[in-house]
Design a protein around this motif. Structure first.
Motif, PDB file in Angstrom:
ATOM      1  N   LEU A 445       7.398  -3.832-102.095  1.00  0.00           N
ATOM      2  CA  LEU A 445       7.742  -5.249-102.170  1.00  0.00           C
ATOM      3  C   LEU A 445       8.933  -5.451-103.094  1.00  0.00           C
ATOM      4  O   LEU A 445       9.044  -4.796-104.134  1.00  0.00           O
ATOM      5  CB  LEU A 445       6.553  -6.065-102.676  1.00  0.00           C
ATOM      6  CG  LEU A 445       5.307  -6.061-101.782  1.00  0.00           C
ATOM      7  CD1 LEU A 445       4.125  -6.690-102.502  1.00  0.00           C
ATOM      8  CD2 LEU A 445       5.579  -6.773-100.476  1.00  0.00           C
ATOM      9  N   GLY A 446       9.827  -6.376-102.718  1.00  0.00           N
ATOM     10  CA  GLY A 446      10.966  -6.711-103.563  1.00  0.00           C
ATOM     11  C   GLY A 446      10.539  -7.533-104.768  1.00  0.00           C
ATOM     12  O   GLY A 446       9.425  -8.057-104.832  1.00  0.00           O
ATOM     13  N   TYR A 507       9.847   1.282 -94.121  1.00  0.00           N
ATOM     14  CA  TYR A 507       9.549   0.873 -95.491  1.00  0.00           C
ATOM     15  C   TYR A 507      10.813   0.703 -96.336  1.00  0.00           C
ATOM     16  O   TYR A 507      10.844  -0.099 -97.244  1.00  0.00           O
ATOM     17  CB  TYR A 507       8.645   1.911 -96.157  1.00  0.00           C
ATOM     18  CG  TYR A 507       7.171   1.732 -95.878  1.00  0.00           C
ATOM     19  CD1 TYR A 507       6.729   0.955 -94.820  1.00  0.00           C
ATOM     20  CD2 TYR A 507       6.212   2.356 -96.679  1.00  0.00           C
ATOM     21  CE1 TYR A 507       5.373   0.806 -94.564  1.00  0.00           C
ATOM     22  CE2 TYR A 507       4.859   2.204 -96.435  1.00  0.00           C
ATOM     23  CZ  TYR A 507       4.437   1.431 -95.373  1.00  0.00           C
ATOM     24  OH  TYR A 507       3.102   1.263 -95.135  1.00  0.00           O
ATOM     25  N   THR A 509      13.562  -0.621 -95.726  1.00  0.00           N
ATOM     26  CA  THR A 509      14.418  -1.756 -95.387  1.00  0.00           C
ATOM     27  C   THR A 509      14.574  -2.732 -96.545  1.00  0.00           C
ATOM     28  O   THR A 509      15.661  -3.267 -96.783  1.00  0.00           O
ATOM     29  CB  THR A 509      13.866  -2.466 -94.139  1.00  0.00           C
ATOM     30  OG1 THR A 509      13.938  -1.561 -93.032  1.00  0.00           O
ATOM     31  CG2 THR A 509      14.650  -3.720 -93.808  1.00  0.00           C
ATOM     32  N   THR A 510      13.496  -3.000 -97.261  1.00  0.00           N
ATOM     33  CA  THR A 510      13.555  -3.949 -98.377  1.00  0.00           C
ATOM     34  C   THR A 510      14.609  -3.525 -99.394  1.00  0.00           C
ATOM     35  O   THR A 510      15.487  -4.318 -99.776  1.00  0.00           O
ATOM     36  CB  THR A 510      12.177  -4.062 -99.057  1.00  0.00           C
ATOM     37  OG1 THR A 510      11.234  -4.574 -98.115  1.00  0.00           O
ATOM     38  CG2 THR A 510      12.237  -4.982-100.257  1.00  0.00           C
ATOM     39  N   SER A 514      18.423  -5.131-100.190  1.00  0.00           N
ATOM     40  CA  SER A 514      18.687  -5.596-101.558  1.00  0.00           C
ATOM     41  C   SER A 514      19.938  -4.967-102.147  1.00  0.00           C
ATOM     42  O   SER A 514      20.732  -5.641-102.822  1.00  0.00           O
ATOM     43  CB  SER A 514      17.483  -5.301-102.461  1.00  0.00           C
ATOM     44  OG  SER A 514      16.343  -6.009-102.022  1.00  0.00           O
ATOM     45  N   TRP A 548       5.624  -7.839 -94.597  1.00  0.00           N
ATOM     46  CA  TRP A 548       6.566  -8.928 -94.814  1.00  0.00           C
ATOM     47  C   TRP A 548       7.117  -8.839 -96.229  1.00  0.00           C
ATOM     48  O   TRP A 548       6.378  -8.516 -97.184  1.00  0.00           O
ATOM     49  CB  TRP A 548       5.922 -10.304 -94.620  1.00  0.00           C
ATOM     50  CG  TRP A 548       6.885 -11.395 -95.028  1.00  0.00           C
ATOM     51  CD1 TRP A 548       6.902 -12.089 -96.212  1.00  0.00           C
ATOM     52  CD2 TRP A 548       8.034 -11.819 -94.299  1.00  0.00           C
ATOM     53  NE1 TRP A 548       7.969 -12.934 -96.252  1.00  0.00           N
ATOM     54  CE2 TRP A 548       8.696 -12.792 -95.085  1.00  0.00           C
ATOM     55  CE3 TRP A 548       8.571 -11.489 -93.066  1.00  0.00           C
ATOM     56  CZ2 TRP A 548       9.855 -13.425 -94.673  1.00  0.00           C
ATOM     57  CZ3 TRP A 548       9.720 -12.118 -92.649  1.00  0.00           C
ATOM     58  CH2 TRP A 548      10.358 -13.078 -93.437  1.00  0.00           C
ATOM     59  N   ASP A 549       8.409  -9.145 -96.358  1.00  0.00           N
ATOM     60  CA  ASP A 549       9.047  -9.268 -97.668  1.00  0.00           C
ATOM     61  C   ASP A 549      10.147 -10.312 -97.540  1.00  0.00           C
ATOM     62  O   ASP A 549      10.858 -10.357 -96.531  1.00  0.00           O
ATOM     63  CB  ASP A 549       9.622  -7.923 -98.127  1.00  0.00           C
ATOM     64  CG  ASP A 549      10.073  -7.974 -99.577  1.00  0.00           C
ATOM     65  OD1 ASP A 549      11.198  -8.454 -99.824  1.00  0.00           O
ATOM     66  OD2 ASP A 549       9.302  -7.564-100.455  1.00  0.00           O
ATOM     67  N   ASN A 550      10.294 -11.137 -98.546  1.00  0.00           N
ATOM     68  CA  ASN A 550      11.284 -12.213 -98.468  1.00  0.00           C
ATOM     69  C   ASN A 550      12.726 -11.712 -98.373  1.00  0.00           C
ATOM     70  O   ASN A 550      13.621 -12.481 -98.015  1.00  0.00           O
ATOM     71  CB  ASN A 550      11.140 -13.153 -99.669  1.00  0.00           C
ATOM     72  CG  ASN A 550       9.974 -14.111 -99.500  1.00  0.00           C
ATOM     73  OD1 ASN A 550       9.412 -14.230 -98.407  1.00  0.00           O
ATOM     74  ND2 ASN A 550       9.584 -14.789-100.568  1.00  0.00           N
ATOM     75  N   THR A 551      12.958 -10.436 -98.666  1.00  0.00           N
ATOM     76  CA  THR A 551      14.321  -9.927 -98.502  1.00  0.00           C
ATOM     77  C   THR A 551      14.757  -9.963 -97.034  1.00  0.00           C
ATOM     78  O   THR A 551      15.961  -9.970 -96.748  1.00  0.00           O
ATOM     79  CB  THR A 551      14.443  -8.479 -99.025  1.00  0.00           C
ATOM     80  OG1 THR A 551      13.471  -7.661 -98.376  1.00  0.00           O
ATOM     81  CG2 THR A 551      14.259  -8.420-100.526  1.00  0.00           C
ATOM     82  N   LEU A 552      13.800 -10.002 -96.106  1.00  0.00           N
ATOM     83  CA  LEU A 552      14.161 -10.122 -94.693  1.00  0.00           C
ATOM     84  C   LEU A 552      14.902 -11.427 -94.410  1.00  0.00           C
ATOM     85  O   LEU A 552      15.622 -11.535 -93.415  1.00  0.00           O
ATOM     86  CB  LEU A 552      12.911 -10.029 -93.816  1.00  0.00           C
ATOM     87  CG  LEU A 552      12.265  -8.643 -93.693  1.00  0.00           C
ATOM     88  CD1 LEU A 552      10.960  -8.734 -92.917  1.00  0.00           C
ATOM     89  CD2 LEU A 552      13.211  -7.662 -93.012  1.00  0.00           C
ATOM     90  N   GLN A 606       4.986 -13.995-102.603  1.00  0.00           N
ATOM     91  CA  GLN A 606       6.228 -14.181-101.849  1.00  0.00           C
ATOM     92  C   GLN A 606       6.076 -15.300-100.815  1.00  0.00           C
ATOM     93  O   GLN A 606       7.008 -16.084-100.589  1.00  0.00           O
ATOM     94  CB  GLN A 606       6.624 -12.870-101.167  1.00  0.00           C
ATOM     95  CG  GLN A 606       7.080 -11.794-102.136  1.00  0.00           C
ATOM     96  CD  GLN A 606       8.088 -10.856-101.507  1.00  0.00           C
ATOM     97  OE1 GLN A 606       8.654 -11.143-100.463  1.00  0.00           O
ATOM     98  NE2 GLN A 606       8.334  -9.733-102.146  1.00  0.00           N
TER      99      GLN A 606
END
Length: 689
Positions: A445-446, A507, A509-510, A514, A548-552, A606
């Protein structure tokens, strides 16, 4: 003396070659070359046994000729007599250690039987004899592929194919390397080039399968139809074409074809399943009943026909009862039929009858998991302490480790039913900790909300796009089942054996988004590039995400503003208990309740950040009070998407889960974990206690 035979063989004129070869043998019965040529002519004409007898006669005349043993091995390979072929190859090598084709064939056999070390040794020997030969390179690439190194295989074979563009063996191996990498369009090109030069039904079927994998089932059918036109239509091929027609939406044609196969092969499970789906899609319940009744009259001992027949009666209806009673009359004490009868009783609330059948099943098949579980479920309702004892008794007798794990998970649930919450939590936590080495790590997670680009305007007439996500324990799977049941464009392939190969699956990608090493527009383009292979035809998709991560949002806000996010929520503490007790759609590692709570708190935090900041169009689908109400779930999803959805039928969403607020029973047993979750629970609107 041999010219006429050799010329006919070169031209592929099997009858001429055979006539000339027989004349030569009649004139020179002691000539081994004459018998070798006769063998070749017989092989070309399809008479393998006579060809084998002819080459054996040649070997009897000159037993030390390595080439003759090599040709004998080829005939044996044609007949799948692998051990005898291996012996002939070994004899050829013994007579001539430089017999290159023998090493090639031996290596192919070794790869076929999975002896990869032996294959490597044989390939090295062949390479010393003819290092530049394309057959050696093809074997090297195939060996790398069998060892799981598709990248190396592709590198070897693509370079060799550039040097030898007309070598069929290289194109063949290269095609399989492309398949292993998921490059189906390139694989299609490789096999199609072979098909043009060497027309054959297996190659045509391979091309059709690759076309189908690219989301073009109609074209795949068209590729296969020439086989039928040439009289090569086996029932298996007819079934395959029917399945492809069904996938292409040609329901009527598919059903006609599949019914023909079903009449010919009424015991084939795959055909029964495909035909049943065709009937369902074409609203052909009456035709299904009539066809299946005809088949059952002749084949009452085929369970899959009974299963299919039940599909076309309302679940647990009186008509379904009649079908099951007939099934039991045809197959007395057949456990699946008894299970179906018990299910009908259970759905009708006739628990005493259902439990009686479960006991009967355990008498017929001691240790039967479904029946034992039903007995235990009954005990959990009537005598929870006895349920604990029953599971512990089964555990003491179990030998299989997988069965033991399942029983220990169930033991935790019986502890819960008996009010022994500390024991339940400890049992589940221990099981999860033991399984960590076999589970996927929790997605990274970011940290916080990244600096986001502005939202792009929504394109006009953009197709509907949504992303679905729910943390473990949220019961997101019930939302996914409802969407799938409503025939919405819902994809769950990220949780299957062949997930899409796009950045939203990976995994890393986050972190890559960033630090800027992954371009946001590239992410969206790569996501779209997988649509054809995933069966997305018009751009409409509801993509169930693994994480899910908000960096998407760095990619979605500027490059996919038409999307909508669907987040499934429950009280985070109920989610943790559910995760411990029942697992999750994707088996993530859960090292301890505290570790899981820490990750869950960050992930849900998030979502709270996204909601509070209005960072992207989204809906929160809360299942706390509706998790056991299929109609309410369908209504909640429909409200989020602006559509009306049918509800799942009773029992279709899986076994019951603990009611909202059940987490309070674990207030002491899981106190440290709940303390971690309390702040995010309050942020999301849940009570602190």
């Amino acid at each position: 003396m041999y010219e006429a035979t050799i010329d006919a063989l070169r031209r592929g004129a099997a009858a001429e070659a055979l006539t000339a070869a027989r004349a030569t043998v009649d004139a020179q019965p002691q000539d081994p070359v004459a018998h070798r040529l006769l063998s070749a002519a017989l092989r070309m004409g399809g008479d393998r046994d006579a060809a084998l007898a002819a080459i054996d006669r040649a070997i009897a005349l000159v037993p030390e000729d390595a080439q003759q043993h090599l040709e004998r091995a080829g005939l044996l390979l044609d007949g799948r007599q692998l051990d005898e072929a291996q012996a002939s190859l070994a004899r050829a090598v013994g007579l001539d250690p430089n017999k290159f084709p023998a090493y090639v064939l031996q290596a192919q056999l070794a790869i076929g039987r999975g002896d990869l070390d032996q294959a490597e040794s044989l390939i090295k020997t062949a390479a010393r004899i003819a290092p530049e030969d394309p057959q050696v390179t093809a074997l090297e690439g195939t060996l790398a592929l069998r060892r799981g190194d598709a990248d190396r295989a592709l590198s070897i074979l693509s370079q060799a194919s550039q040097r030898h563009p007309d070598e069929a063996i290289l194109r063949h191996a290269l095609g399989f390397a492309y398949v292993a990498k998921g490059h189906f369009a390139f694989a299609e090109q490789a096999f199609r080039s072979l098909l043009e030069r060497y027309p054959s039904n297996p190659l045509r079927a391979m091309v059709a399968d690759l076309v189908r994998r690219q989301g073009r089932p109609g074209e795949a059918v068209d590729e296969l139809l020439p086989i039928l036109e040439n009289g090569g239509g086996s029932p298996a091929l007819q079934r395959l074409i029917g399945e492809m027609e069904l996938e292409a939406g040609r329901t009527e044609s598919a059903l006609t074809r599949l019914k023909g196969v079903l009449v010919e092969q009424p015991r084939d499970r795959r055909t029964i399943a495909a035909a049943s789906e065709a009937w369902r899609r074409g609203n052909g319940a009456e035709d299904a009943r009539a066809t299946l009744e005809t088949l059952l009259a002749e084949h009452p001992d085929v369970p899959d026909l009974w299963y299919a027949r039940l599909l076309f009666e309302p679940f647990a209806s009186d008509a379904a009862r009649v079908v099951v009673e007939r099934w039991l009359a045809a197959m007395p004490d057949f456990v699946p039929a008894l299970e179906a009868r018990a299910t009908i009783h259970q759905q009708a609330g006739e628990m005493e009858q259902a439990d009686a059948i479960a006991h009967r099943i355990t008498e017929i098949n001691p240790g039967h998991a479904g029946a034992e579980l039903r007995v235990i479920d009954n005990l959990m309702r009537s005598d929870p302490d006895a349920a604990v004892n029953q599971v512990e008794s089964l555990l003491a007798r179990a030998r299989d480790e997988g069965v033991k794990r399942m029983l220990r998970q169930l033991l935790g649930r019986t502890f819960d039913a008996a009010g022994q919450y500390d024991a339940a939590a400890a049992t589940w936590a221990e099981l999860h900790a033991e399984a960590v080495p076999q589970r996927l790590p929790l997605p990274p997670l970011g940290d916080g909300v990244p600096e986001l680009p502005p939202m792009a305007p929504v394109p006009e007439q953009a197709p509907g796009v949504a992303f679905l996500w729910g943390a473990p324990g949220s019961l997101v799977e019930r939302v996914a089942l409802t969407l799938d049941n409503a025939r919405m464009p819902m994809l769950a392939d990220r949780f299957g054996s062949r997930p899409p190969r796009d950045p939203m699956q990976r995994y890393g990608t986050t972190a890559a988004l960033s630090d800027g090493s992954l371009d946001p527009s590239f992410l969206v383009n790569q996501w779209r590039a997988t649509h054809a292979a995933r069966g997305v035809k018009d751009g409409r998709i509801i993509d169930w995400l693994l994480w899910w991560d908000n960096t998407l949002l760095l990619a979605l806000r500027p490059h996919l503003p038409e999307a909508r996010l669907l987040f499934v929520l429950r009280d985070p503490r109920d989610m943790l208990v559910d995760w411990l007790a029942f697992g999750a759609p994707m088996p993530f590692a859960l090292e301890s309740p505290e570790t899981a709570a820490d990750w869950l708190a960050k992930a849900l935090g998030q979502i709270a950040d996204l909601r509070d900041g209005g960072l992207f169009p989204h809906s929160l689908i809360r299942l706390d009070d509706i998790a056991h109400d299929p109609a309410a779930i369908a209504q909640s999803i429909g409200d989020a998407l602006g559509v009306q959805l049918p509800a799942l039928s009773d029992g279709a969403q899986g076994p019951d889960r603990y009611a909202s607020g059940h987490w309070r029973h674990y207030a002491e047993a899981l106190a440290p974990a709940f303390a971690i979750l309390a702040p995010v629970a309050e942020r999301l609107g849940y009570p602190a206690r």
